[in-house]
Write a protein that holds these residues in place. Structure first.
Motif, PDB file in Angstrom:
ATOM      1  N   ASP A  26    -113.601  31.319   6.383  1.00  0.00           N
ATOM      2  CA  ASP A  26    -112.235  31.818   6.526  1.00  0.00           C
ATOM      3  C   ASP A  26    -111.266  31.142   5.575  1.00  0.00           C
ATOM      4  OD1 ASP A  26    -112.924  33.607   8.376  1.00  0.00           O
ATOM      5  OD2 ASP A  26    -111.967  32.642  10.079  1.00  0.00           O
ATOM      6  N   GLY A  27    -111.756  30.207   4.769  1.00  0.00           N
ATOM      7  CA  GLY A  27    -110.836  29.468   3.927  1.00  0.00           C
ATOM      8  C   GLY A  27    -110.158  28.361   4.712  1.00  0.00           C
ATOM      9  N   PRO A  28    -109.326  27.585   4.043  1.00  0.00           N
ATOM     10  CA  PRO A  28    -108.671  26.468   4.715  1.00  0.00           C
ATOM     11  C   PRO A  28    -107.836  26.962   5.874  1.00  0.00           C
ATOM     12  CG  PRO A  28    -107.631  26.925   2.622  1.00  0.00           C
ATOM     13  CD  PRO A  28    -108.882  27.740   2.664  1.00  0.00           C
ATOM     14  N   LEU A  29    -107.990  26.329   7.011  1.00  0.00           N
ATOM     15  CA  LEU A  29    -107.346  26.883   8.196  1.00  0.00           C
ATOM     16  C   LEU A  29    -106.152  26.040   8.614  1.00  0.00           C
ATOM     17  CD1 LEU A  29    -108.445  25.018  10.780  1.00  0.00           C
ATOM     18  CD2 LEU A  29    -110.457  26.420  10.457  1.00  0.00           C
ATOM     19  N   GLY A  30    -105.143  26.747   9.078  1.00  0.00           N
ATOM     20  CA  GLY A  30    -103.928  26.129   9.576  1.00  0.00           C
ATOM     21  C   GLY A  30    -103.267  27.105  10.516  1.00  0.00           C
ATOM     22  N   VAL A  31    -102.720  26.585  11.593  1.00  0.00           N
ATOM     23  CA  VAL A  31    -102.138  27.464  12.598  1.00  0.00           C
ATOM     24  C   VAL A  31    -100.971  28.257  12.010  1.00  0.00           C
ATOM     25  CG1 VAL A  31    -100.912  27.522  14.789  1.00  0.00           C
ATOM     26  CG2 VAL A  31    -102.893  26.052  14.517  1.00  0.00           C
ATOM     27  N   THR A  32    -100.180  27.603  11.167  1.00  0.00           N
ATOM     28  CA  THR A  32     -99.108  28.315  10.499  1.00  0.00           C
ATOM     29  C   THR A  32     -99.315  28.264   8.998  1.00  0.00           C
ATOM     30  OG1 THR A  32     -97.736  26.354  10.328  1.00  0.00           O
ATOM     31  CG2 THR A  32     -97.479  27.673  12.298  1.00  0.00           C
ATOM     32  N   GLU A  33     -98.635  29.154   8.311  1.00  0.00           N
ATOM     33  CA  GLU A  33     -98.729  29.159   6.859  1.00  0.00           C
ATOM     34  C   GLU A  33     -98.241  27.826   6.305  1.00  0.00           C
ATOM     35  OE1 GLU A  33     -96.769  32.544   5.381  1.00  0.00           O
ATOM     36  OE2 GLU A  33     -97.874  32.597   3.495  1.00  0.00           O
ATOM     37  N   CYS A  34     -97.203  27.290   6.933  1.00  0.00           N
ATOM     38  CA  CYS A  34     -96.609  26.059   6.426  1.00  0.00           C
ATOM     39  C   CYS A  34     -97.541  24.867   6.622  1.00  0.00           C
ATOM     40  CB  CYS A  34     -95.279  25.791   7.117  1.00  0.00           C
ATOM     41  SG  CYS A  34     -93.996  26.950   6.627  1.00  0.00           S
ATOM     42  N   SER A  35     -98.332  24.889   7.671  1.00  0.00           N
ATOM     43  CA  SER A  35     -99.212  23.748   7.901  1.00  0.00           C
ATOM     44  C   SER A  35    -100.473  23.853   7.049  1.00  0.00           C
ATOM     45  CB  SER A  35     -99.597  23.650   9.386  1.00  0.00           C
ATOM     46  OG  SER A  35    -100.221  24.831   9.817  1.00  0.00           O
ATOM     47  N   ALA A  36    -100.778  25.071   6.597  1.00  0.00           N
ATOM     48  CA  ALA A  36    -101.958  25.218   5.752  1.00  0.00           C
ATOM     49  C   ALA A  36    -101.643  24.836   4.303  1.00  0.00           C
ATOM     50  CB  ALA A  36    -102.471  26.660   5.821  1.00  0.00           C
ATOM     51  N   SER A  37    -100.478  25.201   3.859  1.00  0.00           N
ATOM     52  CA  SER A  37    -100.108  24.894   2.477  1.00  0.00           C
ATOM     53  C   SER A  37     -98.762  24.185   2.453  1.00  0.00           C
ATOM     54  CB  SER A  37    -100.048  26.180   1.659  1.00  0.00           C
ATOM     55  OG  SER A  37     -99.189  27.103   2.283  1.00  0.00           O
ATOM     56  N   PRO A  38     -98.763  22.886   2.689  1.00  0.00           N
ATOM     57  CA  PRO A  38     -97.503  22.155   2.753  1.00  0.00           C
ATOM     58  C   PRO A  38     -96.849  22.052   1.378  1.00  0.00           C
ATOM     59  CG  PRO A  38     -99.363  20.655   2.913  1.00  0.00           C
ATOM     60  CD  PRO A  38     -99.929  22.035   2.832  1.00  0.00           C
ATOM     61  N   GLY A  39     -95.551  22.057   1.380  1.00  0.00           N
ATOM     62  CA  GLY A  39     -94.813  21.902   0.131  1.00  0.00           C
ATOM     63  C   GLY A  39     -94.306  23.217  -0.417  1.00  0.00           C
TER      64      GLY A  39
END
Ligand code: FES
Ligand code: FES
Lengths: 155, 155
Positions: free
Chosen positions: A84-97
């Motif tokens: 599934d690719g790098p996972l993060g509950v929110t978009e912001c937590s998956a790709s910070p910055g």
DNA sequence: GCCATATAGGACCGAAGCGGTCCTCTTTAA
DNA sequence: TTAAAGAGGACCGCTTCGGTCCTATATGGC
């Protein structure tokens, strides 16, 4: 909707089937038979898992796939990351910055906390536990809880 | 990819903005201004939240939206359910009974366990905690952990 | 050497979901 | 009466995802 993809779901099913006989080399067709999943999908999944180093392959006649490590060393977070690719509950937590609201966004820190808990839980559920007979017990997540707590104080 | 939708993300941002002044009635335009989110999206979100009973509305001039309950009584799981539909980590855990592999599927029980942990965590993170100044502490999830454990033994 | 088997890699397509915008109708305060 | 503001839904373009298929390559058995 806070859901893993079908591919990742299938992936865990295939891998648990393999984990029951870690030394065996399965052809993609046989795994499709054993799991009841469509053969092309199983093949696609195995190719992805191969590139991610979760399974190893033997080409040619009598070839097939084998787990790259022991079932205890393959966690669900690795499987999900692979499929599934790098996972993060929110978009912001998956790709910070990337988000310009980060500075004054009150929700970010909380989502990040939830994300950490989920990640730790997935980290501590291995294929070994998946094939363990008997009802799954929440206690296997106790180390995950401790890990999340200790990760909180340090940074 | 185990991610909430953008709409749900925006929804929490809008709701936290409202939670900072629970008695105030905000117009959709004002909330868009305060959050920096596109106005049409904010409007759409509020309409959905209205139908789900999370906010109440006042129509006509000087109208707007208000939280339907106190911020402590609005949890993130309610927000996600409203904006993303019923949530489950896997398709099988979201809609039980549909999958014909359930009987001999070893992964289902484990996904269900993970799902329960996630749900309990989201259940215990309220808007009140979201607007709480200071770094979020993992300890707020301790009741969630206990709830997940007690839910395990009973059925 | 030849062939059957099986993986490797990627192209491809149709369906579905989603984000986003806009329009019309209704309500209400001034 | 009018302006402000919500209610509801239609609509569309884009992306993503699930699924299939084709060709190339490697290997074991004969
Ligand atoms: S919306 Fe991006 S950090 Fe909160
Ligand atoms: S795949 Fe449906 S229950 Fe496991």
């Amino acid at each position: 909707m806070l859901r893993i993809s079908k591919l990742a779901d299938y992936g865990t099913i295939v891998l648990t089937a393999m984990a029951r006989e870690p030394a065996w080399t399965f052809s993609a067709a046989e795994l499709a038979l054993r799991t009841g999943l469509p053969a092309p999908s199983v093949s696609k999944i195995l190719k992805i898992l191969l590139r991610q180093g979760i399974v190893v392959s033997l080409r040619g006649a009598n070839g097939g796939y084998r787990l790259a490590r022991s079932p205890a060393e393959i966690s669900t977070v690795q499987i999900l990351n692979a499929l599934d690719g790098p996972l993060g509950v929110t978009e912001c937590s998956a790709s910070p910055g990337l988000c310009k609201r980060e500075a004054h966004c009150g929700t970010r820190a909380h989502w990040h906390m939830i994300n950490r808990v989920v990640l730790q839980a997935l980290e501590h559920i291995t294929l070994q536990q998946m094939i363990d007979p008997g009802r799954p017990r929440l206690d296997v997540l106790r180390p995950a809880w401790r890990a999340a707590r200790s990760a909180e104080v340090s940074p």
